[in-house]
Design a protein around this motif. Sequence first.
Motif, PDB file in Angstrom:
ATOM      1  N   LYS A   8       0.829  -1.204   0.000  1.00 43.34           N
ATOM      2  CA  LYS A   8       0.000   0.000   0.000  1.00 43.34           C
ATOM      3  C   LYS A   8       0.864   1.255   0.000  1.00 43.34           C
ATOM      4  CE  LYS A   8      -1.482  -1.401   4.041  1.00 43.34           C
ATOM      5  NZ  LYS A   8      -2.218  -1.517   5.334  1.00 43.34           N
ATOM      6  N   PHE A   9       0.312   2.342  -0.527  1.00 48.83           N
ATOM      7  CA  PHE A   9       1.031   3.619  -0.624  1.00 48.83           C
ATOM      8  C   PHE A   9       0.084   4.707  -0.138  1.00 48.83           C
ATOM      9  CE2 PHE A   9       2.543   7.346  -3.136  1.00 48.83           C
ATOM     10  CZ  PHE A   9       3.844   7.395  -2.669  1.00 48.83           C
ATOM     11  N   LYS A  10       0.402   5.301   1.015  1.00 51.89           N
ATOM     12  CA  LYS A  10      -0.485   6.247   1.673  1.00 51.89           C
ATOM     13  C   LYS A  10       0.048   7.667   1.536  1.00 51.89           C
ATOM     14  CE  LYS A  10      -2.300   2.944   5.044  1.00 51.89           C
ATOM     15  NZ  LYS A  10      -2.553   2.654   6.472  1.00 51.89           N
ATOM     16  N   SER A  11      -0.855   8.605   1.272  1.00 55.25           N
ATOM     17  CA  SER A  11      -0.481   9.987   0.992  1.00 55.25           C
ATOM     18  C   SER A  11      -1.302  10.937   1.843  1.00 55.25           C
ATOM     19  CB  SER A  11      -0.730  10.317  -0.489  1.00 55.25           C
ATOM     20  OG  SER A  11      -0.185   9.345  -1.343  1.00 55.25           O
ATOM     21  N   ALA A  12      -0.735  12.123   2.090  1.00 56.68           N
ATOM     22  CA  ALA A  12      -1.434  13.146   2.871  1.00 56.68           C
ATOM     23  C   ALA A  12      -0.959  14.523   2.438  1.00 56.68           C
ATOM     24  CB  ALA A  12      -1.179  12.947   4.364  1.00 56.68           C
ATOM     25  N   ILE A  13      -1.905  15.473   2.373  1.00 58.54           N
ATOM     26  CA  ILE A  13      -1.589  16.855   2.004  1.00 58.54           C
ATOM     27  C   ILE A  13      -2.420  17.784   2.881  1.00 58.54           C
ATOM     28  CG2 ILE A  13      -1.457  18.550   0.147  1.00 58.54           C
ATOM     29  CD1 ILE A  13      -1.572  16.314  -1.871  1.00 58.54           C
ATOM     30  N   THR A  14      -1.772  18.756   3.488  1.00 54.30           N
ATOM     31  CA  THR A  14      -2.523  19.737   4.260  1.00 54.30           C
ATOM     32  C   THR A  14      -1.966  21.133   4.060  1.00 54.30           C
ATOM     33  OG1 THR A  14      -3.336  20.382   6.445  1.00 54.30           O
ATOM     34  CG2 THR A  14      -1.120  19.418   6.356  1.00 54.30           C
ATOM     35  N   GLY A  15      -2.891  22.085   4.025  1.00 49.04           N
ATOM     36  CA  GLY A  15      -2.515  23.490   3.987  1.00 49.04           C
ATOM     37  C   GLY A  15      -2.819  24.208   5.275  1.00 49.04           C
ATOM     38  N   HIS A  16      -3.216  23.467   6.315  1.00 51.66           N
ATOM     39  CA  HIS A  16      -3.661  24.079   7.567  1.00 51.66           C
ATOM     40  C   HIS A  16      -2.547  24.009   8.619  1.00 51.66           C
ATOM     41  CE1 HIS A  16      -6.163  24.801  11.191  1.00 51.66           C
ATOM     42  NE2 HIS A  16      -6.835  25.555  10.341  1.00 51.66           N
ATOM     43  N   PRO A  17      -2.351  25.055   9.410  1.00 52.77           N
ATOM     44  CA  PRO A  17      -1.259  25.054  10.401  1.00 52.77           C
ATOM     45  C   PRO A  17      -1.406  24.038  11.516  1.00 52.77           C
ATOM     46  CG  PRO A  17      -2.615  27.037  10.600  1.00 52.77           C
ATOM     47  CD  PRO A  17      -3.037  26.367   9.338  1.00 52.77           C
ATOM     48  N   SER A  18      -2.583  23.451  11.698  1.00 53.65           N
ATOM     49  CA  SER A  18      -2.736  22.396  12.710  1.00 53.65           C
ATOM     50  C   SER A  18      -2.130  21.072  12.245  1.00 53.65           C
ATOM     51  CB  SER A  18      -4.213  22.177  13.049  1.00 53.65           C
ATOM     52  OG  SER A  18      -4.908  21.642  11.938  1.00 53.65           O
ATOM     53  N   GLN A  19      -1.707  21.003  10.974  1.00 55.88           N
ATOM     54  CA  GLN A  19      -1.108  19.784  10.419  1.00 55.88           C
ATOM     55  C   GLN A  19      -2.022  18.586  10.693  1.00 55.88           C
ATOM     56  OE1 GLN A  19       2.981  19.707  11.851  1.00 55.88           O
ATOM     57  NE2 GLN A  19       3.261  21.857  11.320  1.00 55.88           N
ATOM     58  N   ASP A  20      -3.204  18.652  10.125  1.00 57.94           N
ATOM     59  CA  ASP A  20      -4.330  17.823  10.518  1.00 57.94           C
ATOM     60  C   ASP A  20      -4.477  16.519   9.760  1.00 57.94           C
ATOM     61  OD1 ASP A  20      -4.850  19.162   8.153  1.00 57.94           O
ATOM     62  OD2 ASP A  20      -6.627  20.205   8.878  1.00 57.94           O
ATOM     63  N   VAL A  21      -3.388  16.016   9.141  1.00 61.26           N
ATOM     64  CA  VAL A  21      -3.496  14.807   8.333  1.00 61.26           C
ATOM     65  C   VAL A  21      -2.526  13.712   8.782  1.00 61.26           C
ATOM     66  CG1 VAL A  21      -4.414  15.958   6.282  1.00 61.26           C
ATOM     67  CG2 VAL A  21      -1.929  15.797   6.604  1.00 61.26           C
ATOM     68  N   VAL A  22      -2.074  13.760  10.025  1.00 63.20           N
ATOM     69  CA  VAL A  22      -1.122  12.779  10.575  1.00 63.20           C
ATOM     70  C   VAL A  22      -0.027  12.449   9.558  1.00 63.20           C
ATOM     71  CG1 VAL A  22      -2.662  11.819  12.315  1.00 63.20           C
ATOM     72  CG2 VAL A  22      -2.726  10.851  10.030  1.00 63.20           C
TER      73      VAL A  22
END
Length: 572
Positions: A219-233
């Motif tokens: 599996k290949f897991k991805s995450a992208i966030t633009g919020h300062p809380s860094q809300d995507v582990v």
Amino acid sequence: MAAATRPPTEGARARPPRPSSKPNGQWKIDGTSPLNGNEEWKQVDNGLSVRDRIENIYAAGGFSSIDPTDLHGRFRVWGLYTQRKPGIDGGRTATLEPHELEDEYFMLRVRIDGGQLTTAQLRIIGGISTEFGRDTADLTDRQNIQLHWIQVEAMPEIWRRLEAVGLGTTEACGDVPRVILGSPVAGIAADELIDPTAQIDEITSRFIGDESLANLPRKFKSAITGHPSQDVVHEINDVAFVAIDHPEHGIGYDLWVGGGLSTSPRLGERLGAFVAPERVAEVWHGVAQIFRDYGYRRLRNKARLKFLLAEWGPAKFREVLETEYLGEPLPDGPAAPKPATPGDHVGIHRQKDGRFYIGVTPIVGRVSGPVLTELADVLEAHGSGRLRTTPHQKLVVLDVPEENVEPLVAELDRLGLSARPSLIRRGTIACTGIEFCKLAIVETKGFATQAVLDLEKRLEGLDLPHPLSLHVNGCPNSCARIQTADIGLKGQLVTIDGEQVPGYQVHLGGGLASRDRENPGLGRTVRGLKVAADGIADYTERVVRRFIADRDAASDETFAQWAHRAEEEALQ
């Protein structure tokens, strides 16, 4: 059958073979000859083409008509896993063959990239749950919604309904690019640095369902966030992009690679590279190709990207990415600052346009088809037409006019979705558990739910200084992220008072680097510390009260900080 996928060679730098008595199955080093049965069937047919057989053969012939390799391998690429047959206890999980554990029903994972949903889409999912899934629906910590009791005969109609509203199940499971986590408040939060929706959309439109990426090592897991809380582990994803304000290049992303948990947890690492928004899809593709071409394929328990990063290190990984896949270097970039707010978005918050978003908490992610359908109706009646799932088994309702906030909060409470939950309800998540999962040893949802209800009574009035994360997992694979929780419970058979019973090994003091720069890392275990499955509330109450009594209030010490410094006696 689809032809075997081969890695591209044009423009790739030749690298000498690495001396090894046992090749790791790295395509660019060892060649593409499959080294195990799983790799063999993926080269014959990686799974994308199995949908045609599901719709035109298996849906008509029923469960007994399904080819075993399709059933146990290729179905996953379309979000389908057989679920556990009822009545098989956890002690038999490791002793029975897969066909002995499985029922003739499926778990179906609806893929929701970035967690973005409309009420029309939510209503369709609710209807499918009610009509085909015995009302089941679980919010996952990967921003998907999982249904159960699905029969193969229903899949053509289910796909027709999902795709009519822009949803699907393509590559929701399997050795493929899984759902892309995105900030649940993308485009609406007043304090976000950048809306990552365009980057998520470009990746999904270009690469999801792409044959060249449909046979990855795992599996290949991805995450992208633009919020300062860094809300995507982001620290536990294979590739992640975290928004930063670069002093020279402006708003863009800090690049992370190689995170993952399961039985060999490893937090991802920064490559020190800055990625401009217009290059995110290109860089994502480069990292995915590195995994395809250099990832280990001989042993599946060593086939995640984190093992390659551990061997190469960040510097070599970045060098290979830039020279072999991007053709030019990326600018250096700074790390993002430590978040000042929690990333679950629970509560009532003003949007950048003056309206409000409301983050709500179901107990351990468990909802139902009728609840989802009624939720769609309730939101529309209060002026909202869209919502988001989160990586914390929560929902975030968007675009609520100010005058409708409190009436809507009351309606959400009626549906079991609390905008003002207790800190224990807010921080508790649980995996599917033995109810449906063939890998599970212990029940999770039911025990965790009862623990939340008990602890809300027992801890009422106790001054908890921070939300407390309690993660309950039914086996060692950490779908509920046990190593990153304040209290993480790993399902296993345990011996208590001389009797073997379902229970959990305890992990304490987990905290992702974004939460706690002073103590970045994974939870600790205490030798011999086990909890019976029905003893979650007893243990949690005991250790929380000890934390309150012992913590250094002057420094605002967190549970994670205390758990790492405490003596073992205090953690019993």
